[in-house]
Scaffold this motif. Structure first.
Motif, PDB file in Angstrom:
ATOM      1  N   VAL A   3      10.619 -16.779  53.061  1.00 52.67           N
ATOM      2  CA  VAL A   3      11.219 -17.585  52.028  1.00 52.67           C
ATOM      3  C   VAL A   3      10.788 -16.849  50.684  1.00 52.67           C
ATOM      4  O   VAL A   3       9.859 -16.803  50.154  1.00 52.67           O
ATOM      5  N   ASN A   4      11.853 -16.412  49.991  1.00 51.01           N
ATOM      6  CA  ASN A   4      12.018 -15.680  48.984  1.00 51.01           C
ATOM      7  C   ASN A   4      10.956 -14.384  49.365  1.00 51.01           C
ATOM      8  O   ASN A   4      11.331 -13.714  50.107  1.00 51.01           O
ATOM      9  N   GLY A  56      16.372 -20.794  49.402  1.00 52.70           N
ATOM     10  CA  GLY A  56      14.805 -20.732  48.847  1.00 52.70           C
ATOM     11  C   GLY A  56      13.990 -22.020  49.456  1.00 52.70           C
ATOM     12  O   GLY A  56      12.858 -22.309  49.013  1.00 52.70           O
ATOM     13  N   PHE A 107       9.477 -26.641  52.830  1.00 54.74           N
ATOM     14  CA  PHE A 107       8.731 -25.855  51.957  1.00 54.74           C
ATOM     15  C   PHE A 107       9.697 -25.390  50.874  1.00 54.74           C
ATOM     16  O   PHE A 107      11.034 -25.484  51.217  1.00 54.74           O
ATOM     17  N   GLY A 108       9.395 -25.049  49.728  1.00 56.26           N
ATOM     18  CA  GLY A 108      10.275 -24.741  48.420  1.00 56.26           C
ATOM     19  C   GLY A 108      10.010 -25.620  47.316  1.00 56.26           C
ATOM     20  O   GLY A 108       9.051 -26.433  47.429  1.00 56.26           O
ATOM     21  N   THR A 109      10.807 -25.319  46.381  1.00 49.27           N
ATOM     22  CA  THR A 109      10.643 -26.106  45.133  1.00 49.27           C
ATOM     23  C   THR A 109      11.593 -27.265  44.948  1.00 49.27           C
ATOM     24  O   THR A 109      11.289 -28.095  44.286  1.00 49.27           O
TER      25      THR A 109
END
Ligand SMILES: *[C@@H]1O[C@H](CO)[C@@H](O)[C@H](O)[C@H]1NC(C)=O
Ligand SMILES: *[C@@H]1O[C@H](CO)[C@@H](O)[C@H](O)[C@H]1NC(C)=O
Ligand SMILES: *[C@@H]1O[C@H](CO)[C@@H](O)[C@H](O)[C@H]1NC(C)=O
Ligand SMILES: *[C@@H]1O[C@H](CO)[C@@H](O)[C@H](O)[C@H]1NC(C)=O
Ligand SMILES: *[C@@H]1O[C@H](CO)[C@@H](O)[C@H](O)[C@H]1NC(C)=O
Ligand SMILES: *[C@@H]1O[C@H](CO)[C@@H](O)[C@H](O)[C@H]1NC(C)=O
Ligand SMILES: *[C@@H]1O[C@H](CO)[C@@H](O)[C@H](O)[C@H]1NC(C)=O
Length: 639
Positions: free
Chosen positions: A107-108, A163, A183-185
């Motif tokens: 992820v990124n 992302g 998961f992530g922003t």
């Protein structure tokens, strides 16, 4: 003639759906596991030569070159306490009480790794490609139990989009199964239990759109009705979808859940006949960049374990989700149709939204049923079960796109299939492995042109374009119908279409829609290849068997004698068309030629000159025929 009782008579024309060519692949690059890995997860980034393989308490970082594989093994043992607890339980088989790696995703710049950890899943971060550390840092992450199943036999899917990490866990035992953003922003979201009936996940894919906010994720799964009557099919294949912009509902309704989840029934079978395949095992999607267009390929099975592939138009599925009635709801919608992908507006939240959220909560299923393109499963060989699929889009000489499917089988083979609007054509079959066992997983790299294939024993890499194998004539190149390959008129070779090939140069020719080599011109067709006959000395009282290697399984094979006044059918065959003693076959003296006819053209494959002599039979056969023709040595003494 008593010798032929056991030999099956062999039809000279092979079944039309058999692979046209069969290749046995030897040599590197391949990696051999030191112990069997019965569950493997793969991570591969397009354009790299590195493959991450998650196994039992181990992560293998494999670096492929054309000459071999370098490996780095990162141990990932399960906690001792978790293992002890697991072993004490009755439920899972003891062999599942270990840390099976189920998730490897980037992820990124963050490498997320999760494993079953003997029934109490754990996640780590993989740092510098070598060290597993505890999860930390930016972004929010869901509980490990939402990313990884507790046992490896419970299937799970993970997918990275924009992302964020999306995870789908199948139901097993007391676990109901779920689709989550983990998961992530973006906000972490989940599915409601009532939306999924014992789901078994088969895949997931990002469905692109020209408008960023309209992008979606499709999940493919089977639902299982435990209370179905014995005479009812308990499985139903499904597509579920969510919008990537989904940020959850409002405090009162669907606060931490998807607000855009919808699901549809997927049928695979001929029309509305009883022969339906309801259990979707695996799925892949081919889409054009930025366009809501493409094909979904689903691998389905029926209650008897027979597997088939059905293809679906992404436009059809999109149309159904955008227009179908919702099951159990017949009124009209207030304002926007619920479930559409719209970025959340913080100032909104009015009456209509609450109503629409309620609708989504209680009526996620659409009424329309998704049916396959061409109404039926693809027409594929049925002698081996398919265990895994991968697919690629190929840009051909005339600037068109063709789909190629790679089907891994129960017996460790890979079929390469051209799928056109007309048919599924099996270009070739590859036999890859030392220890044949089912293909468990595959990863495809369109950019670099590689296919990674894994079984419990080995991981191998195959080139997607393998044009050198087709032979050195225009006909052979064109009849391969391999969209990666074209005949170069000037260099007179079958070559991989180079990137950025300029169609106006006219140097390359292809013909993919049918088996038709007329593009090679008449000259090529008329120039018949002659082989120089190999001499076979036949002792008196012996009968000889002449083998002709079958190359194209789409050709028909016959034997001709001398100036071909008469011809003779093959007696029996595996991968050989054999001429042997039979009524009417004057296998004494003369020149015998094996002729293969395909696409209207006859080609000489091999020829033998039989010479009568009282000399020693065995010695002369071996010395003139060589090891590949041992069949000829299967001579039987008569009387
Ligand atoms: C990763 O590599 C960097 C630079 O080589 C090093 O500073 C860092 O300590 C490494 N991290 C771990 C966890 O080994
Ligand atoms: C990954 O990068 C994208 C785009 O730069 C960003 O929107 C997203 O929040 C990042 N995700 C994480 C987990 O850092
Ligand atoms: C499962 O099958 C039973 C028996 O046919 C049926 O009554 C029930 O509605 C089904 N459940 C679902 C969720 O479809
Ligand atoms: C949010 O909704 C309000 C009122 O409905 C509207 O004026 C505004 O433009 C919307 N904002 C966005 C970003 O769509
Ligand atoms: C292809 O070649 C022709 C002439 O050979 C040239 O005019 C044209 O610009 C080329 N096209 C591309 C995309 O390079
Ligand atoms: C093969 O292609 C040529 C030219 O495209 C066409 O004229 C011919 O009818 C085709 N033959 C068959 C058997 O389809
Ligand atoms: C060949 O057959 C003849 C009679 O048919 C017999 O006399 C002779 O022994 C046989 N030779 C061999 C090598 O079997």
């Amino acid at each position: 003639m008593k010798y032929f009782i056991l030999l099956p008579l062999f039809a000279a024309v092979f079944a039309s759906k058999s692979p046209r060519l069969k290749f046995v692949v030897h040599g590197p690059p391949r990696f051999h596991f030191s112990k069997p890995e019965n569950y493997i997860s793969l991570y591969h980034q397009e354009g790299s030569d590195r493959l991450y393989v998650g196994g039992q308490a181990m992560i293998y970082v494999l670096s492929f070159t054309d000459r071999g594989v370098r490996d780095l093994q990162i141990p990932a043992a399960s906690d001792e306490t978790a293992k002890a607890t697991c072993m004490a339980k009755a439920a899972p088989p003891k062999m599942e009480c270990d840390n099976f790696i189920t998730v490897i995703q980037k992820v990124n710049d963050t490498f997320v790794v999760c494993g079953t950890n003997a029934g109490s899943p754990r996640c780590w971060m993989l740092v510098n490609d070598t060290v597993l550390t505890d999860v930390q840092g930016n972004g929010q992450i869901a509980a490990a139990t939402d990313l990884s199943p507790p046992y490896p036999s419970q299937t799970s899917i993970s997918l990275i989009a924009d992302g964020s990490l999306y995870s789908a866990l199948s139901s097993v035992g007391g676990h109901s199964g779920s689709i989550r953003r983990t998961f992530g922003t973006q906000k972490l979201l989940k599915s409601e239990n009532i939306w999924l009936l014992n789901p078994q996940f088969a895949g997931a894919a990002v469905i692109p759109s020209a408008v960023k906010d309209k992008e979606e994720i499709y999940f493919f799964f089977s639902e299982f009705n435990k209370t179905a009557r014995v005479d009812e099919e308990p499985y139903r294949a499904r597509i579920g979808r969510v919008c990537m912009v989904d940020e959850g509902g409002i405090k009162a309704v669907l606060a931490d859940s998807w607000t855009t989840f919808m699901k549809a029934r997927v049928m695979c079978g001929a029309g509305s006949s009883q022969q339906q395949y309801n259990n979707i095992k695996q799925a892949v999607v081919l889409t054009a960049q930025d366009k809501r267009a493409g094909v979904l390929y689903g691998l389905f099975s029926n209650p008897w374990g027979r597997t088939v592939i059905c293809a679906y138009s992404i436009e059809d599925i999109d149309q159904a989700f955008s227009t179908s009635k919702l099951r159990g709801y017949s009124s009209s919608f207030m304002g926007n149709r619920p479930g559409m992908c719209i970025r959340k507006n913080s100032t909104a939240g009015g009456h209509n939204d609450v109503k629409n959220l309620g609708l989504m909560r209680y009526h996620p299923e659409i009424e329309d049923v998704i049916r396959p393109m061409g109404v039926a499963p693809l027409d594929l060989p049925s002698d081996d079960q398919i265990t895994h699929t991968a697919a690629d889009i190929v840009l051909t000489v005339n600037d068109e796109h063709y789909s190629v499917l790679y089907l891994g089988t129960e017996q460790g083979k890979v079929l390469k299939v051209l799928h056109t609007s007309e048919e599924a054509f099996v270009i070739s079959q590859y036999s890859l492995f030392h220890n044949e066992g089912p293909v468990l997983n595959m990863a495809i790299d369109s950019q670099k042109g590689h296919l990674y294939v894994g079984t419990a024993m080995e991981v191998q890499r195959l080139p997607l374009a393998d044009c050198g194998r087709y032979g050195d004539t225009c006909r052979e190149c064109i009849l391969s119908r391999d969209p990666y390959c074209a005949w170069d008129k000037f260099r007179r070779r079958c070559i991989t279409i180079p990137p950025g090939y300029n169609i106006t140069s006219g140097a390359l020719i292809q013909h993919l829609d049918q088996s038709n080599s007329s593009v090679c011109g008449q000259a090529a067709a008329l120039k018949q290849r002659k082989t120089s006959p190999r001499e076979v000395v036949v002792a008196r009282n012996t009968s000889v068997f002449l083998p002709c290697p079958v190359r194209s399984f789409r050709a028909s094979y016959r034997w001709e004698k001398d100036n071909c006044i008469k011809n003779y059918p093959c007696l029996f065959s595996g991968d050989f068309c054999v001429l042997g003693p039979a009524v009417d076959v004057p296998l004494r003296e003369g020149v015998f030629r094996c002729m293969a006819t395909e696409d209207g053209f006859k080609v000489e494959v091999i020829s033998f000159r039989l010479v009568n002599d009282g000399g020693l039979l065995a010695a002369s056969l071996v010395s003139t025929l060589g090891p590949s023709l041992l069949l000829a040595a299967a001579t039987l003494w008569l009387h």
